[in-house]
Scaffold this motif. Structure first.
Motif, PDB file in Angstrom:
ATOM      1  N   UNK A   1      -3.854  18.967 -58.750  1.00 61.47           N
ATOM      2  CA  UNK A   1      -3.089  18.472 -57.605  1.00 61.47           C
ATOM      3  C   UNK A   1      -2.137  19.533 -57.086  1.00 61.47           C
ATOM      4  N   UNK A   2      -1.976  20.651 -57.830  1.00 61.37           N
ATOM      5  CA  UNK A   2      -1.090  21.716 -57.361  1.00 61.37           C
ATOM      6  C   UNK A   2      -1.774  22.636 -56.361  1.00 61.37           C
ATOM      7  N   UNK A   3      -3.068  22.431 -56.094  1.00 62.56           N
ATOM      8  CA  UNK A   3      -3.783  23.276 -55.148  1.00 62.56           C
ATOM      9  C   UNK A   3      -3.349  22.949 -53.719  1.00 62.56           C
ATOM     10  N   UNK A   4      -3.392  23.938 -52.807  1.00 63.47           N
ATOM     11  CA  UNK A   4      -2.947  23.713 -51.426  1.00 63.47           C
ATOM     12  C   UNK A   4      -3.660  22.570 -50.713  1.00 63.47           C
ATOM     13  N   UNK A   5      -4.947  22.368 -51.012  1.00 59.68           N
ATOM     14  CA  UNK A   5      -5.689  21.292 -50.339  1.00 59.68           C
ATOM     15  C   UNK A   5      -5.061  19.933 -50.626  1.00 59.68           C
ATOM     16  N   UNK A   6      -4.682  19.693 -51.874  1.00 58.96           N
ATOM     17  CA  UNK A   6      -4.083  18.410 -52.246  1.00 58.96           C
ATOM     18  C   UNK A   6      -2.633  18.338 -51.772  1.00 58.96           C
ATOM     19  N   UNK A   7      -1.898  19.435 -51.958  1.00 57.66           N
ATOM     20  CA  UNK A   7      -0.491  19.448 -51.531  1.00 57.66           C
ATOM     21  C   UNK A   7      -0.389  19.216 -50.029  1.00 57.66           C
ATOM     22  N   UNK A   8      -1.224  19.902 -49.245  1.00 55.96           N
ATOM     23  CA  UNK A   8      -1.198  19.726 -47.794  1.00 55.96           C
ATOM     24  C   UNK A   8      -1.517  18.300 -47.384  1.00 55.96           C
ATOM     25  N   UNK A   9      -2.486  17.685 -48.053  1.00 54.22           N
ATOM     26  CA  UNK A   9      -2.843  16.297 -47.728  1.00 54.22           C
ATOM     27  C   UNK A   9      -1.704  15.338 -48.043  1.00 54.22           C
ATOM     28  N   UNK A  10      -1.067  15.527 -49.200  1.00 56.92           N
ATOM     29  CA  UNK A  10       0.050  14.650 -49.577  1.00 56.92           C
ATOM     30  C   UNK A  10       1.226  14.805 -48.621  1.00 56.92           C
ATOM     31  N   UNK A  11       1.529  16.046 -48.237  1.00 60.62           N
ATOM     32  CA  UNK A  11       2.601  16.260 -47.260  1.00 60.62           C
ATOM     33  C   UNK A  11       2.210  15.647 -45.916  1.00 60.62           C
ATOM     34  N   UNK A  12       0.915  15.698 -45.579  1.00 58.87           N
ATOM     35  CA  UNK A  12       0.456  15.068 -44.345  1.00 58.87           C
ATOM     36  C   UNK A  12       0.727  13.570 -44.324  1.00 58.87           C
ATOM     37  N   UNK A  13       0.594  12.915 -45.470  1.00 57.94           N
ATOM     38  CA  UNK A  13       0.917  11.483 -45.543  1.00 57.94           C
ATOM     39  C   UNK A  13       2.390  11.239 -45.230  1.00 57.94           C
ATOM     40  N   UNK A  14       3.255  12.147 -45.652  1.00 60.80           N
ATOM     41  CA  UNK A  14       4.691  11.987 -45.381  1.00 60.80           C
ATOM     42  C   UNK A  14       4.954  11.983 -43.881  1.00 60.80           C
ATOM     43  N   UNK A  15       4.235  12.815 -43.154  1.00 63.40           N
ATOM     44  CA  UNK A  15       4.436  12.920 -41.706  1.00 63.40           C
ATOM     45  C   UNK A  15       3.474  12.034 -40.919  1.00 63.40           C
ATOM     46  N   UNK A  16       2.749  11.165 -41.602  1.00 62.37           N
ATOM     47  CA  UNK A  16       1.853  10.245 -40.918  1.00 62.37           C
ATOM     48  C   UNK A  16       0.609  10.883 -40.348  1.00 62.37           C
ATOM     49  N   UNK A  17       0.243  12.053 -40.845  1.00 60.56           N
ATOM     50  CA  UNK A  17      -0.936  12.748 -40.330  1.00 60.56           C
ATOM     51  C   UNK A  17      -1.669  13.425 -41.497  1.00 60.56           C
ATOM     52  N   UNK A  18      -2.299  12.631 -42.370  1.00 62.39           N
ATOM     53  CA  UNK A  18      -2.955  13.237 -43.543  1.00 62.39           C
ATOM     54  C   UNK A  18      -4.135  14.123 -43.195  1.00 62.39           C
ATOM     55  N   UNK A  19      -4.826  13.822 -42.087  1.00 63.30           N
ATOM     56  CA  UNK A  19      -5.985  14.637 -41.699  1.00 63.30           C
ATOM     57  C   UNK A  19      -5.537  16.048 -41.337  1.00 63.30           C
ATOM     58  N   UNK A  20      -4.491  16.145 -40.515  1.00 63.50           N
ATOM     59  CA  UNK A  20      -3.966  17.462 -40.153  1.00 63.50           C
ATOM     60  C   UNK A  20      -3.423  18.192 -41.379  1.00 63.50           C
ATOM     61  N   UNK A  21      -2.776  17.434 -42.271  1.00 67.29           N
ATOM     62  CA  UNK A  21      -2.291  18.051 -43.501  1.00 67.29           C
ATOM     63  C   UNK A  21      -3.428  18.588 -44.352  1.00 67.29           C
ATOM     64  N   UNK A  22      -4.543  17.846 -44.405  1.00 70.78           N
ATOM     65  CA  UNK A  22      -5.699  18.309 -45.167  1.00 70.78           C
ATOM     66  C   UNK A  22      -6.294  19.567 -44.548  1.00 70.78           C
ATOM     67  N   UNK A  23      -6.337  19.619 -43.213  1.00 69.54           N
ATOM     68  CA  UNK A  23      -6.864  20.810 -42.529  1.00 69.54           C
ATOM     69  C   UNK A  23      -5.998  22.027 -42.818  1.00 69.54           C
ATOM     70  N   UNK A  24      -4.680  21.839 -42.743  1.00 71.32           N
ATOM     71  CA  UNK A  24      -3.761  22.953 -43.047  1.00 71.32           C
ATOM     72  C   UNK A  24      -3.910  23.377 -44.502  1.00 71.32           C
ATOM     73  N   UNK A  25      -3.981  22.409 -45.416  1.00 74.78           N
ATOM     74  CA  UNK A  25      -4.160  22.727 -46.825  1.00 74.78           C
ATOM     75  C   UNK A  25      -5.461  23.455 -47.093  1.00 74.78           C
ATOM     76  N   UNK A  26      -6.522  23.070 -46.372  1.00 73.59           N
ATOM     77  CA  UNK A  26      -7.809  23.744 -46.548  1.00 73.59           C
ATOM     78  C   UNK A  26      -7.736  25.199 -46.102  1.00 73.59           C
ATOM     79  N   UNK A  27      -6.990  25.462 -45.034  1.00 68.25           N
ATOM     80  CA  UNK A  27      -6.830  26.850 -44.588  1.00 68.25           C
ATOM     81  C   UNK A  27      -6.045  27.668 -45.612  1.00 68.25           C
ATOM     82  N   UNK A  28      -5.003  27.073 -46.187  1.00 70.47           N
ATOM     83  CA  UNK A  28      -4.266  27.761 -47.249  1.00 70.47           C
ATOM     84  C   UNK A  28      -5.150  27.965 -48.477  1.00 70.47           C
TER      85      UNK A  28
END
Length: 255
Positions: A27-54
């Protein structure tokens, strides 16, 4: 603002102690971290995309040895994803800042939780020699607390101080500079692949790399399709190699 910053920092702290509590669930990988942060801002899909790029950027970044300073991709991805989703800007500038922020997180680690944990481990060793189990237990829990608290504090301060600064810089930086950053950031995932290839590339695996390139370049297949073909090839190779390695049993009466 404070509540979102607190939750992003909480996610970073929990993800940071993953391998010390949960047994390396990744869960410490950027893909998971980005998705979880995306849930905080109400946009998990965008968070997952950003995490995937990282994730693409950090695929070839590995720490070899006890003192190799691998960038803090967990803290970097949490901060950069929070910056992007909080400001509503594109991912290009944040992607360009990912490695500098992650490297800064590594520096903070070598100044805070890493030396503190070294002192605690030495005290725990001394307690073990005396048979003092209580002190050993306290040192273990304190070490876990360090690995949670300091990353949590770094991300919290970064979100409270760095996010407004990030938004301000986006507004005042000239367009030609941000355009240049966008062009450079688009090359960073390719850099991550190149770093990964340095670790895995050899003459036996090179044909599979070029097969994937041909499929994407000339057939226009998506990454998911290429991954499925790669999985099928892996199964076929495993089956044929396993069949070839089977020992042939010979009955003594047949000789």
């Amino acid at each position: 603002m404070f509540m979102k910053a607190f939750l992003v920092a909480l996610i970073a702290g929990i993800c940071k102690i993953d391998n010390r509590v949960f047994g390396m669930t990744m869960i410490q990988r950027p893909l998971i971290v980005g998705t979880l942060v995306g849930f905080i801002y109400g946009n998990p899909v965008e968070g997952m995309i950003i995490g995937a790029q990282f994730e693409l950027l950090s695929m070839g970044l590995v720490g070899i040895g006890a003192h190799s300073g691998m960038p803090e991709i967990t803290l970097g991805s949490a901060l950069c994803t929070g910056f992007v989703l909080g400001s509503g800007t594109g991912t290009e500038v944040a992607l360009a800042l990912a490695l500098p922020i992650s490297t800064f997180g590594t520096t903070i680690g070598y100044l805070t939780w890493i030396p503190l944990n070294h002192l605690l481990s030495e005290r725990a060793k001394s307690a073990a020699e005396r048979g003092d189990a209580k002190t050993m237990e306290i040192c273990q829990w304190m070490g876990l607390f360090n690995y949670f608290f300091f990353p949590f504090l770094v991300v919290l301060l970064g979100m409270l101080v760095g996010a407004p600064l990030f938004e301000y810089l986006i507004r005042v930086i000239p367009t030609f500079i941000t355009d240049g950053i966008k062009v450079a950031s688009n090359m960073l995932p390719a850099l991550g692949f190149a770093l990964l290839m340095q670790l895995t590339y050899n003459r036996e695996l090179a044909p599979f790399l070029f097969v994937g390139f041909v499929i994407v370049a000339f057939l226009g297949m998506s990454n998911v399709g290429v991954a499925i073909i790669g999985a099928i090839l892996a199964v076929l190779i495993f089956n044929f190699s396993d069949r070839g390695n089977k020992e042939v049993s010979v009955d003594v009466d047949e000789i």
